[in-house]
Design an enzyme around this catalytic site. Structure first.
Site, PDB file in Angstrom:
ATOM      1  N   LYS A 117       0.852  -1.188   0.000  1.00 55.24           N
ATOM      2  CA  LYS A 117       0.000   0.000   0.000  1.00 55.24           C
ATOM      3  C   LYS A 117       0.873   1.218   0.000  1.00 55.24           C
ATOM      4  CE  LYS A 117      -3.907   2.190   0.285  1.00 55.24           C
ATOM      5  NZ  LYS A 117      -3.508   2.888  -0.972  1.00 55.24           N
ATOM      6  N   LYS A 135       5.510   3.380   8.366  1.00 53.84           N
ATOM      7  CA  LYS A 135       4.328   4.233   8.538  1.00 53.84           C
ATOM      8  C   LYS A 135       3.067   3.378   8.600  1.00 53.84           C
ATOM      9  CE  LYS A 135       4.082   7.572   5.535  1.00 53.84           C
ATOM     10  NZ  LYS A 135       3.792   8.392   4.322  1.00 53.84           N
ATOM     11  N   LYS A 192       5.346   1.708  -3.136  1.00 56.66           N
ATOM     12  CA  LYS A 192       5.267   3.060  -3.711  1.00 56.66           C
ATOM     13  C   LYS A 192       5.517   2.951  -5.204  1.00 56.66           C
ATOM     14  CE  LYS A 192       4.708   7.347  -2.330  1.00 56.66           C
ATOM     15  NZ  LYS A 192       4.002   7.847  -1.123  1.00 56.66           N
ATOM     16  N   GLY A 198      -2.722   8.241  -4.278  1.00 52.65           N
ATOM     17  CA  GLY A 198      -2.061   9.449  -4.777  1.00 52.65           C
ATOM     18  C   GLY A 198      -0.807   9.802  -3.997  1.00 52.65           C
ATOM     19  N   ASP A 199      -0.073  10.742  -4.536  1.00 56.36           N
ATOM     20  CA  ASP A 199       1.077  11.388  -3.886  1.00 56.36           C
ATOM     21  C   ASP A 199       1.304  12.652  -4.721  1.00 56.36           C
ATOM     22  OD1 ASP A 199       3.329  10.675  -1.725  1.00 56.36           O
ATOM     23  OD2 ASP A 199       4.369  11.604  -3.400  1.00 56.36           O
ATOM     24  N   THR A 256      -4.375  13.665   5.132  1.00 55.62           N
ATOM     25  CA  THR A 256      -2.949  13.780   5.453  1.00 55.62           C
ATOM     26  C   THR A 256      -2.678  15.084   6.198  1.00 55.62           C
ATOM     27  OG1 THR A 256      -2.502  12.553   3.427  1.00 55.62           O
ATOM     28  CG2 THR A 256      -0.622  13.568   4.528  1.00 55.62           C
ATOM     29  N   ASN A 274      -2.131  19.200  -1.913  1.00 51.87           N
ATOM     30  CA  ASN A 274      -3.138  18.513  -1.100  1.00 51.87           C
ATOM     31  C   ASN A 274      -2.806  18.539   0.393  1.00 51.87           C
ATOM     32  OD1 ASN A 274      -3.650  15.622   0.248  1.00 51.87           O
ATOM     33  ND2 ASN A 274      -5.429  16.255  -0.931  1.00 51.87           N
ATOM     34  N   SER A 332      -6.888   5.892   3.676  1.00 50.07           N
ATOM     35  CA  SER A 332      -6.937   4.955   2.547  1.00 50.07           C
ATOM     36  C   SER A 332      -7.349   3.574   3.051  1.00 50.07           C
ATOM     37  CB  SER A 332      -5.567   4.844   1.879  1.00 50.07           C
ATOM     38  OG  SER A 332      -5.351   5.928   1.005  1.00 50.07           O
TER      39      SER A 332
HETATM   40  P1  NDP Z   1       0.772  17.828  -4.372  1.00 53.19           P
HETATM   41  O1  NDP Z   1       1.214  17.461  -5.728  1.00 53.19           O
HETATM   42  O2  NDP Z   1      -0.671  18.054  -4.106  1.00 53.19           O
HETATM   43  O3  NDP Z   1       1.530  19.147  -3.877  1.00 53.19           O
HETATM   44  C1  NDP Z   1       2.911  19.187  -3.810  1.00 53.19           C
HETATM   45  C2  NDP Z   1       3.347  20.568  -3.351  1.00 53.19           C
HETATM   46  O4  NDP Z   1       4.734  20.540  -3.064  1.00 53.19           O
HETATM   47  C3  NDP Z   1       3.158  21.624  -4.410  1.00 53.19           C
HETATM   48  O5  NDP Z   1       2.914  22.872  -3.808  1.00 53.19           O
HETATM   49  C4  NDP Z   1       4.507  21.609  -5.126  1.00 53.19           C
HETATM   50  O6  NDP Z   1       4.814  22.821  -5.771  1.00 53.19           O
HETATM   51  C5  NDP Z   1       5.458  21.363  -3.985  1.00 53.19           C
HETATM   52  N1  NDP Z   1       6.620  20.618  -4.495  1.00 53.19           N
HETATM   53  C6  NDP Z   1       6.619  19.391  -5.040  1.00 53.19           C
HETATM   54  N2  NDP Z   1       7.853  19.020  -5.432  1.00 53.19           N
HETATM   55  C7  NDP Z   1       8.645  20.048  -5.119  1.00 53.19           C
HETATM   56  C8  NDP Z   1      10.009  20.288  -5.281  1.00 53.19           C
HETATM   57  N3  NDP Z   1      10.836  19.360  -5.830  1.00 53.19           N
HETATM   58  N4  NDP Z   1      10.495  21.471  -4.821  1.00 53.19           N
HETATM   59  C9  NDP Z   1       9.670  22.386  -4.257  1.00 53.19           C
HETATM   60  N5  NDP Z   1       8.339  22.231  -4.099  1.00 53.19           N
HETATM   61  C10 NDP Z   1       7.845  21.081  -4.514  1.00 53.19           C
HETATM   62  O7  NDP Z   1       1.357  16.689  -3.406  1.00 53.19           O
HETATM   63  P2  NDP Z   1       0.917  16.290  -1.940  1.00 53.19           P
HETATM   64  O8  NDP Z   1       0.458  17.493  -1.202  1.00 53.19           O
HETATM   65  O9  NDP Z   1       0.051  15.114  -2.033  1.00 53.19           O
HETATM   66  O10 NDP Z   1       2.300  15.776  -1.332  1.00 53.19           O
HETATM   67  C11 NDP Z   1       3.177  16.619  -0.591  1.00 53.19           C
HETATM   68  C12 NDP Z   1       4.102  15.785   0.267  1.00 53.19           C
HETATM   69  O11 NDP Z   1       3.303  15.010   1.187  1.00 53.19           O
HETATM   70  C13 NDP Z   1       4.961  14.753  -0.456  1.00 53.19           C
HETATM   71  O12 NDP Z   1       6.180  14.620   0.235  1.00 53.19           O
HETATM   72  C14 NDP Z   1       4.167  13.460  -0.315  1.00 53.19           C
HETATM   73  O13 NDP Z   1       4.986  12.324  -0.420  1.00 53.19           O
HETATM   74  C15 NDP Z   1       3.642  13.633   1.087  1.00 53.19           C
HETATM   75  N6  NDP Z   1       2.466  12.842   1.448  1.00 53.19           N
HETATM   76  C16 NDP Z   1       1.326  12.890   0.717  1.00 53.19           C
HETATM   77  C17 NDP Z   1       0.217  12.159   1.100  1.00 53.19           C
HETATM   78  C18 NDP Z   1      -1.081  12.250   0.381  1.00 53.19           C
HETATM   79  O14 NDP Z   1      -2.041  11.652   0.855  1.00 53.19           O
HETATM   80  N7  NDP Z   1      -1.198  12.991  -0.703  1.00 53.19           N
HETATM   81  C19 NDP Z   1       0.279  11.252   2.253  1.00 53.19           C
HETATM   82  C20 NDP Z   1       1.501  11.337   3.011  1.00 53.19           C
HETATM   83  C21 NDP Z   1       2.557  12.090   2.592  1.00 53.19           C
HETATM   84  P3  NDP Z   1       4.697  22.917  -7.384  1.00 53.19           P
HETATM   85  O15 NDP Z   1       3.227  22.910  -7.662  1.00 53.19           O
HETATM   86  O16 NDP Z   1       5.369  24.185  -7.720  1.00 53.19           O
HETATM   87  O17 NDP Z   1       5.402  21.704  -7.928  1.00 53.19           O
HETATM   88  O1  2IT Z   2       3.027   8.876   1.498  1.00 56.66           O
HETATM   89  C1  2IT Z   2       1.873   8.438   1.701  1.00 56.66           C
HETATM   90  O2  2IT Z   2       1.571   7.899   2.759  1.00 56.66           O
HETATM   91  C2  2IT Z   2       0.872   8.607   0.641  1.00 56.66           C
HETATM   92  N1  2IT Z   2       1.181   9.199  -0.388  1.00 56.66           N
HETATM   93  C3  2IT Z   2      -0.486   8.021   0.806  1.00 56.66           C
HETATM   94  C4  2IT Z   2      -0.487   6.539   0.508  1.00 56.66           C
HETATM   95  C5  2IT Z   2      -1.862   5.898   0.451  1.00 56.66           C
HETATM   96  O3  2IT Z   2      -1.870   4.724   0.069  1.00 56.66           O
HETATM   97  O4  2IT Z   2      -2.875   6.525   0.767  1.00 56.66           O
END
Ligand code: NDP
Ligand code: 2IT
Length: 445
Positions: free
Chosen positions: A90, A114, A126, A165-166, A210, A241, A377
């Site tokens: 997952k 996690k 992943k 998603g991520d 998240t 997100n 999830s």
């Molecule tokens: P999104 O794509 O929704 O948003 C990502 C954000 O981070 C954007 O504002 C983006 O800016 C910025 N960003 C991404 N890459 C870079 C980079 N290389 N340098 C600077 N800014 C960057 O992603 P999420 O919000 O889903 O994910 C954010 C973080 O949270 C990640 O580390 C992800 O692994 C983690 N995460 C996400 C989960 C989820 O459920 N979605 C769960 C747990 C962890 P820009 O638009 O300019 O690229």
């Molecule tokens: O980093 C993370 O935990 C996620 N992007 C969410 C993974 C999931 O299966 O909901």
């Protein structure tokens, strides 16, 4: 680090050359595990660490697709099925040009611990692609997702591997991926993906989970010092997100979130970020953060630079790995920082973590603090399995309960191993022991 663990670590690093982020994630976990191996020699005899660092399966594939101009485009797809001791693999899918095998492996490795901490029956995995969604039309995104799933479908399933998603993968992408999976397999297998739309098998609260979970975890940390989010000055990185929903929750708890960022720059809004406007720009218009400045008074937009130049009492890094370095950490600490909750995966460099820990800052590592997403999830999978759908209030209550429980388990484990308040140790040991026990019970596989 324990000498026996050092030898295993060196072998892992040598076997996986050039995978910088994977090395970093492995080293950070190994640094916590010495005391566990003193108490549990069976983990060494059972080669648990050697097995844990070698993914059960790694899939790399070509993703061909056509852009709107009719040109052929080729990307690389990944799915790393890391560990299934506790349940089906997952973890999310990341679409970002920086994606490579080392990044997917670091994310998959973190996901194992996690997911174990959530207490839900899910293993770790992943995936993703070096595809850059920025500036692509809906039709291009759809064709890319369809091509990606045309290979991925044979490797996943509700009892095998359940992507979500991520970065760069949200509700729109999950929709296109699910549609193609259904079309190829001729099965309406709701539990094969999470983050689905509400009308077709998704769970309420998954989009918020998240960010909300990160704030709930940080609130629990603050409570241990008699504090709360109420009245805190918060800085969040990112504006995707996780960031948007962390901002919403922090403000609901009485904090003022004064800054957030994207990869081009950051905004400072001393009155507190207008979440409705931010959602409109980022989620509805798919615009850039820069657009926020013109639509609200007394806001400054800083092109380039680091959002960590803005003072905060609570910092929530919610963008990407290694976005908060040692110098930024030291500056934040000098200027009154109390707590850090990692919404992103591994956003603080090892230097930054050391600075926070030496200064006695409350530090919630991503594998614990951002577990709310994957938790919800798993709640989505539970609803799918029982063909049920829960209310927002019930689902949020479950999420809160589980996040409070993760905090308590990390804190209790840190106490048990003689380092109270060390959530890094608590999360690494807490997650590891659960997975290690299950691996030993299931024999040499
Ligand atoms: P999104 O794509 O929704 O948003 C990502 C954000 O981070 C954007 O504002 C983006 O800016 C910025 N960003 C991404 N890459 C870079 C980079 N290389 N340098 C600077 N800014 C960057 O992603 P999420 O919000 O889903 O994910 C954010 C973080 O949270 C990640 O580390 C992800 O692994 C983690 N995460 C996400 C989960 C989820 O459920 N979605 C769960 C747990 C962890 P820009 O638009 O300019 O690229
Ligand atoms: O980093 C993370 O935990 C996620 N992007 C969410 C993974 C999931 O299966 O909901």
């Amino acid at each position: 680090m324990d000498a026996r663990l050092e030898a295993i670590r060196d072998t892992v690093l040598a076997r996986n050359p050039g995978e910088r982020e994977f090395h970093q994630a492995v080293i950070e976990v190994f640094e916590s595990l010495g005391p566990v191996h003193d108490r549990h020699p069976e983990f060494l005899e059972g080669a648990v660490l050697e097995r844990l660092c070698e993914p059960e399966r790694q899939i790399i594939f070509r993703v061909p697709w056509t852009d709107d101009a009719g040109s052929f485009q080729i990307n690389r797809g990944f799915r790393v099925e890391f560990n299934s001791a506790l349940g089906p693999y997952k973890g999310g899918l990341r679409f970002h040009p920086s994606v490579n095998l080392g990044i997917i492996k670091f994310l998959g490795f973190e996901q194992i611990f996690k997911n174990a901490l959530t207490g839900m029956p899910i293993g770790g995995g992943k995936g993703g692609s070096d595809f850059d969604p920025r500036g692509r039309s809906d039709a291009e995104i759809m064709r890319f997702c369809q091509s990606f799933m045309t290979e991925l479908y044979r490797h996943i399933g509700e009892y095998t591997d359940v992507p979500a998603g991520d970065i760069g993968v949200g509700g729109r992408e999950i929709g296109y991926l699910f549609g193609q999976y259904k079309r190829i397999t001729n099965r309406y297998e709701s539990g094969v993906l999470t983050g689905k739309g509400i009308s077709w098998g998704g769970s309420l609260v998954r989009p918020e989970a998240t960010g909300y979970g990160t704030v709930i975890f940080a609130e629990e940390m603050l409570k241990t010092r008699g504090q709360s989010f109420d009245g805190q000055r918060v800085v969040v990185s990112g504006s995707g997100n996780v960031a948007i929903n962390a901002i919403a929750k922090a403000q609901a708890l009485g904090a003022t979130v004064v800054a957030c960022s994207d990869s081009s720059g950051y905004i400072v809004d001393e009155a507190g970020i207008d979440v409705a406007l931010l959602r409109q720009i980022k989620e509805v218009e798919r615009g850039r953060l820069k657009d926020y400045e013109a639509r609200r008074s007394a806001v400054s937009y800083v092109e380039g630079g680091s959002v960590w130049d803005v003072d905060a009492t609570v910092a929530l890094p919610c963008a990407t790995q290694n976005e908060l370095g040692g110098d930024a950490a030291a500056r934040l600490v000098r200027n009154g920082l109390l707590a850090v909750g990692e919404g992103a995966n591994m956003p603080s460099t090892r230097d930054a973590v050391a600075v926070f820990q030496e200064a006695g800052i409350l530090f919630g590592p991503g594998k614990a603090a951002n577990a709310g997403g994957v938790t919800t999830s798993a709640l989505e999978m539970q609803q799918n399995a029982s063909r049920d759908s829960w209310s927002f209030a019930h689902t949020e209550e479950r999420l809160t309960e589980i996040m409070v429980g993760i905090h308590a388990r990390c804190a209790a484990t840190a106490d048990e191993y003689g380092d109270p308040g060390n959530y890094v140790l608590g999360a690494n040991i807490g997650g590891f022991v659960k997975v290690a026990d299950a691996m030993l019970a299931q024999g040499l596989i």
